[in-house]
Design a protein around this motif. Structure first.
Motif, PDB file in Angstrom:
ATOM      1  N   GLU A   1     -30.358  31.372 -27.990  1.00  0.00           N
ATOM      2  CA  GLU A   1     -30.728  30.233 -27.514  1.00  0.00           C
ATOM      3  C   GLU A   1     -30.728  28.950 -28.537  1.00  0.00           C
ATOM      4  O   GLU A   1     -29.951  28.049 -28.456  1.00  0.00           O
TER       5      GLU A   1
ATOM      6  N   ARG B   1     -27.491  28.019 -29.986  1.00  0.00           N
ATOM      7  CA  ARG B   1     -26.545  27.453 -29.026  1.00  0.00           C
ATOM      8  C   ARG B   1     -26.819  25.996 -28.979  1.00  0.00           C
ATOM      9  O   ARG B   1     -25.906  25.238 -29.196  1.00  0.00           O
ATOM     10  N   MET B   2     -28.035  25.677 -29.484  1.00  0.00           N
ATOM     11  CA  MET B   2     -28.497  24.276 -29.524  1.00  0.00           C
ATOM     12  C   MET B   2     -27.854  23.789 -30.868  1.00  0.00           C
ATOM     13  O   MET B   2     -27.025  22.586 -30.966  1.00  0.00           O
TER      14      MET B   2
ATOM     15  N   SER C   1     -23.828  23.469 -30.248  1.00  0.00           N
ATOM     16  CA  SER C   1     -23.525  22.679 -29.218  1.00  0.00           C
ATOM     17  C   SER C   1     -23.555  21.150 -29.800  1.00  0.00           C
ATOM     18  O   SER C   1     -22.819  20.420 -29.635  1.00  0.00           O
ATOM     19  N   PHE C   2     -24.587  20.924 -30.568  1.00  0.00           N
ATOM     20  CA  PHE C   2     -24.942  19.542 -31.041  1.00  0.00           C
ATOM     21  C   PHE C   2     -24.149  19.256 -32.114  1.00  0.00           C
ATOM     22  O   PHE C   2     -23.799  18.080 -32.305  1.00  0.00           O
TER      23      PHE C   2
ATOM     24  N   LYS D   1     -21.157  20.223 -32.329  1.00  0.00           N
ATOM     25  CA  LYS D   1     -19.869  19.939 -31.632  1.00  0.00           C
ATOM     26  C   LYS D   1     -19.948  18.639 -30.866  1.00  0.00           C
ATOM     27  O   LYS D   1     -18.717  17.778 -31.138  1.00  0.00           O
ATOM     28  N   GLN D   2     -21.009  18.318 -30.477  1.00  0.00           N
ATOM     29  CA  GLN D   2     -21.017  16.978 -29.963  1.00  0.00           C
ATOM     30  C   GLN D   2     -20.954  15.905 -31.035  1.00  0.00           C
ATOM     31  O   GLN D   2     -20.342  14.910 -30.717  1.00  0.00           O
TER      32      GLN D   2
ATOM     33  N   LYS E   1     -18.331  13.014 -30.534  1.00  0.00           N
ATOM     34  CA  LYS E   1     -18.641  11.545 -30.353  1.00  0.00           C
ATOM     35  C   LYS E   1     -18.468  10.748 -31.487  1.00  0.00           C
ATOM     36  O   LYS E   1     -18.454   9.506 -31.341  1.00  0.00           O
TER      37      LYS E   1
ATOM     38  N   LYS F   1     -23.693  33.667 -34.518  1.00  0.00           N
ATOM     39  CA  LYS F   1     -23.491  33.983 -33.058  1.00  0.00           C
ATOM     40  C   LYS F   1     -22.787  35.621 -33.054  1.00  0.00           C
ATOM     41  O   LYS F   1     -23.190  36.350 -32.328  1.00  0.00           O
TER      42      LYS F   1
ATOM     43  N   ASN G   1     -36.084  22.482 -21.982  1.00  0.00           N
ATOM     44  CA  ASN G   1     -35.597  22.401 -23.377  1.00  0.00           C
ATOM     45  C   ASN G   1     -34.987  20.805 -23.468  1.00  0.00           C
ATOM     46  O   ASN G   1     -33.963  20.514 -22.819  1.00  0.00           O
TER      47      ASN G   1
ATOM     48  N   GLY H   1     -33.252  19.569 -25.949  1.00  0.00           N
ATOM     49  CA  GLY H   1     -31.589  19.659 -26.371  1.00  0.00           C
ATOM     50  C   GLY H   1     -30.855  19.879 -24.898  1.00  0.00           C
ATOM     51  O   GLY H   1     -29.664  19.336 -24.966  1.00  0.00           O
ATOM     52  N   ASP H   2     -31.300  20.908 -24.122  1.00  0.00           N
ATOM     53  CA  ASP H   2     -30.363  21.003 -22.876  1.00  0.00           C
ATOM     54  C   ASP H   2     -30.365  19.983 -21.873  1.00  0.00           C
ATOM     55  O   ASP H   2     -29.338  19.612 -21.433  1.00  0.00           O
TER      56      ASP H   2
ATOM     57  N   MET I   1     -30.471  16.777 -22.940  1.00  0.00           N
ATOM     58  CA  MET I   1     -29.756  15.743 -23.779  1.00  0.00           C
ATOM     59  C   MET I   1     -28.167  16.302 -23.164  1.00  0.00           C
ATOM     60  O   MET I   1     -27.293  15.516 -22.647  1.00  0.00           O
ATOM     61  N   LEU I   2     -27.956  17.624 -23.367  1.00  0.00           N
ATOM     62  CA  LEU I   2     -26.487  18.123 -23.383  1.00  0.00           C
ATOM     63  C   LEU I   2     -26.164  17.998 -21.924  1.00  0.00           C
ATOM     64  O   LEU I   2     -25.051  17.327 -21.427  1.00  0.00           O
TER      65      LEU I   2
ATOM     66  N   GLU J   1     -25.981  14.068 -20.865  1.00  0.00           N
ATOM     67  CA  GLU J   1     -24.478  13.447 -21.332  1.00  0.00           C
ATOM     68  C   GLU J   1     -23.377  14.267 -20.379  1.00  0.00           C
ATOM     69  O   GLU J   1     -22.238  13.387 -20.235  1.00  0.00           O
TER      70      GLU J   1
ATOM     71  N   GLU K   1     -20.436  11.897 -17.980  1.00  0.00           N
ATOM     72  CA  GLU K   1     -19.065  11.790 -18.405  1.00  0.00           C
ATOM     73  C   GLU K   1     -18.121  11.236 -17.513  1.00  0.00           C
ATOM     74  O   GLU K   1     -17.539  10.127 -17.756  1.00  0.00           O
TER      75      GLU K   1
ATOM     76  N   LYS L   1     -25.073  29.332 -17.684  1.00  0.00           N
ATOM     77  CA  LYS L   1     -24.812  28.185 -18.461  1.00  0.00           C
ATOM     78  C   LYS L   1     -24.004  29.095 -19.376  1.00  0.00           C
ATOM     79  O   LYS L   1     -24.183  29.794 -20.286  1.00  0.00           O
TER      80      LYS L   1
ATOM     81  N   VAL M   1     -22.091  29.489 -23.005  1.00  0.00           N
ATOM     82  CA  VAL M   1     -22.719  29.296 -24.341  1.00  0.00           C
ATOM     83  C   VAL M   1     -21.858  28.270 -25.263  1.00  0.00           C
ATOM     84  O   VAL M   1     -22.191  27.516 -25.890  1.00  0.00           O
ATOM     85  N   GLU M   2     -20.606  28.348 -24.976  1.00  0.00           N
ATOM     86  CA  GLU M   2     -19.621  27.558 -25.472  1.00  0.00           C
ATOM     87  C   GLU M   2     -19.585  26.225 -24.941  1.00  0.00           C
ATOM     88  O   GLU M   2     -19.850  26.092 -23.838  1.00  0.00           O
ATOM     89  N   MET M   3     -19.827  25.060 -25.798  1.00  0.00           N
ATOM     90  CA  MET M   3     -19.837  23.700 -25.498  1.00  0.00           C
ATOM     91  C   MET M   3     -18.459  23.261 -24.553  1.00  0.00           C
ATOM     92  O   MET M   3     -19.060  22.661 -23.454  1.00  0.00           O
TER      93      MET M   3
ATOM     94  N   LEU N   1     -19.148  22.057 -20.662  1.00  0.00           N
ATOM     95  CA  LEU N   1     -18.845  20.664 -20.026  1.00  0.00           C
ATOM     96  C   LEU N   1     -17.913  21.074 -18.856  1.00  0.00           C
ATOM     97  O   LEU N   1     -17.899  20.300 -17.907  1.00  0.00           O
TER      98      LEU N   1
END
Lengths: 429, 145
Positions: A223, A226-227, A230-231, A233-234, A238, A262, B12, B14-15, B17-18, B21, B25, B115, B117-119, B123
């Motif tokens: 977990e 993943r944070m 993910s962030f 990559k964001q 962005k 991972k 969470n 972080g989650d 926020m993700l 966002e 989109e 969910k 795992v890959e961003m 999305l």
């Protein structure tokens, strides 16, 4: 000669170790193994005592004793080579035969014969191979026998006159030593097994705790990872316009590190998990497993021109998941560690003459130096830089773990620069 | 272009926020409310406490691992109450445990999503949720029946 002994030994194991209640590694299993080994050695070694004994008996017309000797030896052969009967009954047959020999020796040869010795030997073997619930039974039996024989001496009940000459009182004196020693053994030998059982239990619970820990830790680590990924990559996505090339490189290394983490966590999870799928046996066509592999790696294989040929492979009654893991990891390695610009040619062989299957996965890849033949099976040990060949170094550790759990062995033969042959065995049962 | 009021229940940050966002989109949602634990989620849905003036959400995205009351308990309560059981509840969680999936459907979750795992996959999943639940599907009216 060696294969004759092996065949002899395997026959005895097959008939005396099939007890499905005895979990491998438990104290009961070791007792049963001791029993099987007793049979293996008693049969040839007893001939040393048996043959002179039979000659002596026939010369002195002790036909009952000769008869009992034959019967007992015959029973040992039966226990060795014929199936049927539970392990407990088999063990009792062995012990009671030696007791029978001891009794006849006492009555027909007398107090100066090997009767007392046989009683003591029977007691010790009984305490070693039978469950601890019977521990004191043998001592009480011995006391009864000693007192009984004293009675026989006192009342001249033996059919052999010379035997009756022996003084009952002196016999009681001598046999009191047996009674003392057998009580001592009844008290002490079970304690040895108790100690063993406790250690085995502790080790087993430590092991399963470690596995659970690995699983939980790996699971919980995913977990936060993943944070991170993910962030990052964001951020990259962005703020692309506002970041210079160096910033992108920083982010790239960070993301790459997180990705690698991972993979390690997932591999650890797989390594820890691989023990849990051992419940179900199914009918598995190994040829189909190979075909599944070909299909799932189609793209990768065609891009390097790889091909996999295999002997006709058997249909086995096994746990599918661990076996697939073994095969897939070995085949993936064969594909991965191939020579540049040389199409990987992978050959799967199998031989099943003896009482185990021997599989061989052979490749024409880069090979392995003999110094590292053992190291490669250790967890996270790699021989190459990550940029040259990807991976975390857990594939062969998983192979080894699974093969050993299925009761087999794995090893490698290889010549650096020419290719490798990975062998693994599976017992046929 | 339809719009909707979504309640996201997730502990969470972080989650949160993700997911926020990702949902914003394509500008399909006109209102996104957040509840950070099981109790807050229930207060929101039943318009209790600080949420007395809130309106019912059109769709609920519910995580399983929540403090105070976990996702399964929240789901059960929402789906057993006459006023709220019509609201579609989508379980959106990291767990892929069979037990969690089974239990969710037993308690009448409308669907269960693990969910990614890959961003990028995450999305795509959020976009799919929006396409299906907001664009394609007809939602019940938000008024209490």
């Amino acid at each position: 000669m060696k294969s004759f002994f092996e065949a002899y030994r395997n026959a005895i194991y097959r008939h005396n170790l099939a007890d499905s209640d005895a979990v491998s590694g438990s104290v009961t299993y070791w007792r049963n193994l001791l029993f099987a080994n007793t049979l293996i050695y008693v049969i040839p070694f007893s001939l040393i005592a048996l043959l002179p004994s039979i000659v002596f008996c026939l010369n002195n017309r002790l036909y009952l004793l000769a008869g009992i000797d034959f019967v007992a030896f015959g029973l040992c052969l039966y226990l060795a080579f014929f199936p049927g009967l539970s392990v407990l009954v088999r063990k009792l047959i062995l012990i009671l035969s030696t007791y029978a020999i001891a009794l006849v020796m006492l009555i027909h040869v007398g107090a100066e014969g090997p009767g007392l010795l046989f009683i003591y030997a029977s007691t010790v073997f009984a305490l070693l191979i039978l469950p601890r619930t019977f521990a004191y039974h043998w001592s009480w039996l011995n006391i009864v026998i000693c007192l009984g024989f004293a009675g026989i001496l006192h009342y001249d009940l033996s059919p052999v006159d010379d035997v009756n000459q022996f003084d009952a009182g002196i016999w009681l004196l001598i046999s009191s030593n047996l009674m003392f020693l057998s009580l001592l053994c009844s008290a002490l030998i079970p304690k040895l097994f108790d100690g063993l059982a406790e250690t085995v239990d502790k080790l087993e619970s430590k092991n399963s705790e470690l596995e659970r820990f690995t699983y939980v830790a790996s699971h919980d680590l995913q977990e936060p990872l993943r944070m991170v990924t993910s962030f990052l990559k964001q951020l990259e996505k962005k703020y692309a316009g506002q970041l210079d090339a160096k910033a992108h490189q920083y982010i790239h290394f960070a993301v790459d590190g997180a990705e690698r983490m991972k993979w390690i966590i997932q591999d650890l999870l797989e390594y820890a998990r691989s023990d849990q799928d051992y419940k179900s046996l199914e009918r598995v066509d190994i040829n189909e497993l190979v075909e599944d592999f070909r299909l799932s790696r189609k793209k990768q294989m065609s891009s390097v021109g790889a091909n996999i040929i295999s002997d006709p492979l058997p249909i086995l009654h096994i746990n599918k998941t661990p076996f697939s893991q073994i095969l897939n990891n070995l085949l993936d390695n064969a594909l991965k560690y191939s020579k540049k610009n040389v199409a990987p040619n992978i050959r799967i062989r199998v031989s099943g003459e003896r009482d185990f299957w021997e599989f061989c996965v052979e490749d024409n890849g880069i090979g392995i130096e003999s110094d590292y033949f053992d190291k490669i099976f250790e967890i996270f040990q790699r021989l190459h830089a990550r940029n040259d060949y990807s991976g975390t170094g857990i594939g062969l550790a998983i192979v080894k773990k699974n093969v050993e759990l299925l009761g087999g062995q794995v090893w490698v033969e290889s010549v650096l620069g020419e290719g490798s042959r990975f062998y693994f065995t599976l017992p046929k049962s | 272009m339809k719009s909707a009021h979504i309640l996201l229940v997730e502990d969470n940050d972080g989650d949160i926020m993700l997911t926020t966002e990702a949902l914003q989109e394509r500008k399909l949602i006109n209102r996104l409310s957040i509840a950070k634990n099981g109790k807050e989620a229930l207060d929101f849905v039943f318009q209790q406490g600080k949420y007395a003036d809130e309106s019912l959400p059109d769709l609920i995205l519910l995580d399983v691992n929540l403090p105070l009351k976990n996702g399964h308990e929240v789901l059960k309560i929402i789906k057993n109450d006459e006023r709220t059981k019509k609201i579609p509840v989508i379980m959106l969680t990291t767990s892929s445990a069979k037990r969690d999936i089974e239990l969710s459907y037993q308690n009448h979750a409308n669907c269960y999503i693990t969910k990614p795992v890959e961003m990028d996959a995450f999305l795509a999943a959020i976009n799919t949720i929006e396409d299906f639940w907001i664009q394609l599907v007809k939602l019940p009216s938000a008024e209490p029946s």
